[in-house]
Design a protein around this motif. Sequence first.
Motif, mmCIF file in Angstrom:
data_model
loop_
_atom_site.group_PDB
_atom_site.id
_atom_site.type_symbol
_atom_site.label_atom_id
_atom_site.label_comp_id
_atom_site.label_asym_id
_atom_site.label_seq_id
_atom_site.Cartn_x
_atom_site.Cartn_y
_atom_site.Cartn_z
ATOM 1 N N ILE A 1 0.847 -1.188 0.000
ATOM 2 C CA ILE A 1 0.000 0.000 0.000
ATOM 3 C C ILE A 1 0.884 1.240 0.000
ATOM 4 O O ILE A 1 1.649 1.464 0.944
ATOM 5 C CB ILE A 1 -0.946 0.015 1.219
ATOM 6 N N LEU A 2 0.785 2.041 -1.039
ATOM 7 C CA LEU A 2 1.582 3.252 -1.141
ATOM 8 C C LEU A 2 0.931 4.361 -0.326
ATOM 9 O O LEU A 2 -0.286 4.554 -0.377
ATOM 10 C CB LEU A 2 1.719 3.692 -2.603
ATOM 11 N N SER A 3 1.723 5.078 0.411
ATOM 12 C CA SER A 3 1.202 6.174 1.224
ATOM 13 C C SER A 3 1.101 7.453 0.406
ATOM 14 O O SER A 3 1.835 7.647 -0.571
ATOM 15 C CB SER A 3 2.127 6.419 2.424
ATOM 16 N N GLY A 4 0.156 8.321 0.795
ATOM 17 C CA GLY A 4 0.028 9.612 0.146
ATOM 18 C C GLY A 4 -0.585 9.531 -1.236
ATOM 19 O O GLY A 4 -1.007 8.470 -1.706
ATOM 20 N N ASP A 5 -0.640 10.690 -1.884
ATOM 21 C CA ASP A 5 -1.200 10.801 -3.224
ATOM 22 C C ASP A 5 -0.095 11.046 -4.236
ATOM 23 O O ASP A 5 1.028 11.422 -3.890
ATOM 24 C CB ASP A 5 -2.210 11.958 -3.281
ATOM 25 N N VAL A 6 -0.443 10.847 -5.504
ATOM 26 C CA VAL A 6 0.511 11.133 -6.582
ATOM 27 C C VAL A 6 0.792 12.631 -6.589
ATOM 28 O O VAL A 6 -0.131 13.440 -6.607
ATOM 29 C CB VAL A 6 -0.056 10.693 -7.946
ATOM 30 N N PRO A 7 2.065 13.047 -6.559
ATOM 31 C CA PRO A 7 2.381 14.481 -6.588
ATOM 32 C C PRO A 7 1.878 15.142 -7.868
ATOM 33 O O PRO A 7 1.636 14.482 -8.882
ATOM 34 C CB PRO A 7 3.915 14.507 -6.516
ATOM 35 N N SER A 8 1.734 16.448 -7.824
ATOM 36 C CA SER A 8 1.271 17.188 -8.992
ATOM 37 C C SER A 8 2.384 17.285 -10.033
ATOM 38 O O SER A 8 3.527 17.615 -9.695
ATOM 39 C CB SER A 8 0.827 18.593 -8.589
ATOM 40 N N PRO A 9 2.084 17.011 -11.304
ATOM 41 C CA PRO A 9 3.097 17.191 -12.354
ATOM 42 C C PRO A 9 3.451 18.659 -12.568
ATOM 43 O O PRO A 9 4.409 18.963 -13.280
ATOM 44 C CB PRO A 9 2.414 16.600 -13.597
ATOM 45 N N LEU A 10 2.692 19.564 -11.957
ATOM 46 C CA LEU A 10 3.019 20.988 -12.025
ATOM 47 C C LEU A 10 4.230 21.312 -11.165
ATOM 48 O O LEU A 10 5.001 22.223 -11.475
ATOM 49 C CB LEU A 10 1.801 21.809 -11.567
ATOM 50 N N ASN A 11 4.420 20.529 -10.098
ATOM 51 C CA ASN A 11 5.543 20.749 -9.197
ATOM 52 C C ASN A 11 6.039 19.404 -8.673
ATOM 53 O O ASN A 11 5.831 19.063 -7.505
ATOM 54 C CB ASN A 11 5.133 21.666 -8.040
ATOM 55 N N PRO A 12 6.674 18.598 -9.525
ATOM 56 C CA PRO A 12 7.111 17.263 -9.108
ATOM 57 C C PRO A 12 8.213 17.337 -8.059
ATOM 58 O O PRO A 12 8.931 18.339 -7.956
ATOM 59 C CB PRO A 12 7.627 16.642 -10.411
ATOM 60 N N PRO A 13 8.370 16.283 -7.253
ATOM 61 C CA PRO A 13 9.397 16.276 -6.197
ATOM 62 C C PRO A 13 10.806 16.320 -6.785
ATOM 63 O O PRO A 13 11.037 15.929 -7.932
ATOM 64 C CB PRO A 13 9.150 14.954 -5.463
ATOM 65 N N SER A 14 11.746 16.771 -5.986
ATOM 66 C CA SER A 14 13.146 16.739 -6.388
ATOM 67 C C SER A 14 13.663 15.309 -6.296
ATOM 68 O O SER A 14 13.060 14.441 -5.658
ATOM 69 C CB SER A 14 13.975 17.649 -5.478
ATOM 70 N N GLY A 15 14.807 15.073 -6.937
ATOM 71 C CA GLY A 15 15.375 13.730 -6.914
ATOM 72 C C GLY A 15 14.495 12.750 -7.655
ATOM 73 O O GLY A 15 13.945 13.053 -8.712
ATOM 74 N N CYS A 16 14.354 11.563 -7.111
ATOM 75 C CA CYS A 16 13.439 10.567 -7.680
ATOM 76 C C CYS A 16 12.011 11.017 -7.413
ATOM 77 O O CYS A 16 11.630 11.263 -6.264
ATOM 78 C CB CYS A 16 13.698 9.195 -7.054
ATOM 79 N N ASN A 17 11.197 11.111 -8.465
ATOM 80 C CA ASN A 17 9.839 11.634 -8.268
ATOM 81 C C ASN A 17 8.916 10.663 -7.541
ATOM 82 O O ASN A 17 7.784 11.010 -7.227
ATOM 83 C CB ASN A 17 9.217 12.063 -9.605
ATOM 84 N N PHE A 18 9.416 9.446 -7.233
ATOM 85 C CA PHE A 18 8.607 8.473 -6.504
ATOM 86 C C PHE A 18 8.967 8.430 -5.018
ATOM 87 O O PHE A 18 8.286 7.761 -4.234
ATOM 88 C CB PHE A 18 8.799 7.080 -7.130
ATOM 89 N N HIS A 19 9.981 9.165 -4.610
ATOM 90 C CA HIS A 19 10.500 8.993 -3.245
ATOM 91 C C HIS A 19 9.493 9.395 -2.170
ATOM 92 O O HIS A 19 9.552 8.894 -1.050
ATOM 93 C CB HIS A 19 11.810 9.767 -3.065
ATOM 94 N N THR A 20 8.528 10.287 -2.497
ATOM 95 C CA THR A 20 7.550 10.716 -1.488
ATOM 96 C C THR A 20 6.571 9.604 -1.123
ATOM 97 O O THR A 20 5.914 9.677 -0.079
ATOM 98 C CB THR A 20 6.761 11.929 -1.996
ATOM 99 N N ARG A 21 6.472 8.566 -1.943
ATOM 100 C CA ARG A 21 5.546 7.462 -1.690
ATOM 101 C C ARG A 21 6.271 6.125 -1.546
ATOM 102 O O ARG A 21 5.625 5.107 -1.270
ATOM 103 C CB ARG A 21 4.510 7.361 -2.811
ATOM 104 N N CYS A 22 7.571 6.120 -1.752
ATOM 105 C CA CYS A 22 8.334 4.876 -1.789
ATOM 106 C C CYS A 22 8.532 4.312 -0.378
ATOM 107 O O CYS A 22 9.005 5.021 0.514
ATOM 108 C CB CYS A 22 9.683 5.112 -2.460
ATOM 109 N N PRO A 23 8.211 3.041 -0.172
ATOM 110 C CA PRO A 23 8.388 2.451 1.167
ATOM 111 C C PRO A 23 9.838 2.130 1.513
ATOM 112 O O PRO A 23 10.141 1.835 2.671
ATOM 113 C CB PRO A 23 7.548 1.165 1.089
ATOM 114 N N VAL A 24 10.737 2.195 0.532
ATOM 115 C CA VAL A 24 12.146 1.857 0.800
ATOM 116 C C VAL A 24 13.071 3.001 0.398
ATOM 117 O O VAL A 24 14.241 2.786 0.072
ATOM 118 C CB VAL A 24 12.550 0.553 0.060
#
Length: 331
Positions: free
Chosen positions: A281-304
Motif C-alpha cells: 500500500i503506497l502512502s500519500g497521493d501522486v504528486p502534482s506534475p506541475l511541481n514534481p518532487p526533487s530527486g526521484c519523483n517516486f520517493h515521497t511514496r516509496c516504502p524503501v
Amino acid sequence: MAETGMARPEGAELVRVERLVMHFPVRAGVFQRIRGWVKAVDDVSFTVHRGETLGLVGESGCGKTTVGRSILRLIPATSGKVYFGEQDVFRLSPGELKALRRDMQIIFQDPYSSLDPRMLVGDSIAEGLQIHGIGSKKERYQTMLEMLRKVGLEDYHARRYPHEFSGGQRQRIGIARALALRPKFIVCDEPVSALDVSIQSQVLNILKDLQKEFGLTYLFIAHNLSVVEHISDRVVVMYLGKIVEIAEREDLYRNPLHPYTQALMSAIPVPNPKLKRDRIILSGDVPSPLNPPSGCNFHTRCPVAMAICSQEEPTVREVAPRHWANCWRVQ
C-alpha cells in the motif's frame, strides 16, 4: 535513457523515441500569462521493434496517452525526437507527414467520441482511403467491407450509424478504420478499458489475430496489468511522466525491480480465492506534475526510499539482461 544494450536483430527497430518531453503551459490572470508548466512527459526514451507489442502502463495521469499522441504528432512535443524507421517524425513537412499517416494509426480509448455520429460507419472506415487517394470508389468499398469482416462485423453494418452499435462493436469499427490503410504501426490507446470484461477478451483476440495476419506493431497503452500481460511482449512502466522500468513481459511479472512496479503487481487480483497476495500500500497521493518532487519523483511514496532518493535523480540503467530500472536501490 535509450535501450542501447538490448540485443535485437539488426533492422528490427521500427519506432525510436529519444528524450521526449511534453510540457503544457498553465495560464492565469487577465492576460493569460504563463504561470507554470505541467510536466506531463519528462525525458522519455524507448524503442518499439517490428512485429512486437510494447505495453505502456501506469496510473491515470502518468503521461501514457500523451506519449502515444506525441509519437503520432497529434500534439506537438516540447522537445525530443521520434524516428519511424529512418524518418524523423518531428521534422517532416505537412505533405510528408500525411504520407506517413498511412503507416502510423491510432485506436482511441472512447470509440463513440472518435466516430462522426452523422457519418455512416462504412464511410468512416473508407474515409482514410479516400483522403490518401487509394483505389477507385469500388475498390475502397470492397476494402471497407473486408475490414468489417476482419473485425467480426457483417456487410450490412456499413449502412448504420455509430449510435446503433454497442460499445464493443464501436471499438471493432475503430479497429477496422485504423486497419483500412494497412499501417505498420498502431497506437492502441486503452482500447478495452471502457468495455465489459467479456468483450475485452474478444477485442484483444482480434488485435492479436490481426497482428499475426498483417505483421502489425503495437504500442499498447493501458492501466490494467492483467490485460497488458495477456497481449504484450515487452512492458514500459511510467510514473509521473517518467519511465521507471522496462523489461520483457515474463521478466517484469516474475521479478519487478522498481518499488512502484512491485506495488502495481501486488494489486493484480488473484483468480484463486484461497490464495492471498501481500499488498504493498503506497502512502500519500501522486504528486502534482506541475511541481514534481526533487530527486526521484517516486520517493515521497516509496516504502524503501533512502536519503539520496530525495536529493539526486536516478537514471535508467540495465540492471539485468534486457531489464532496465530507474531506482537507486538497484543501481
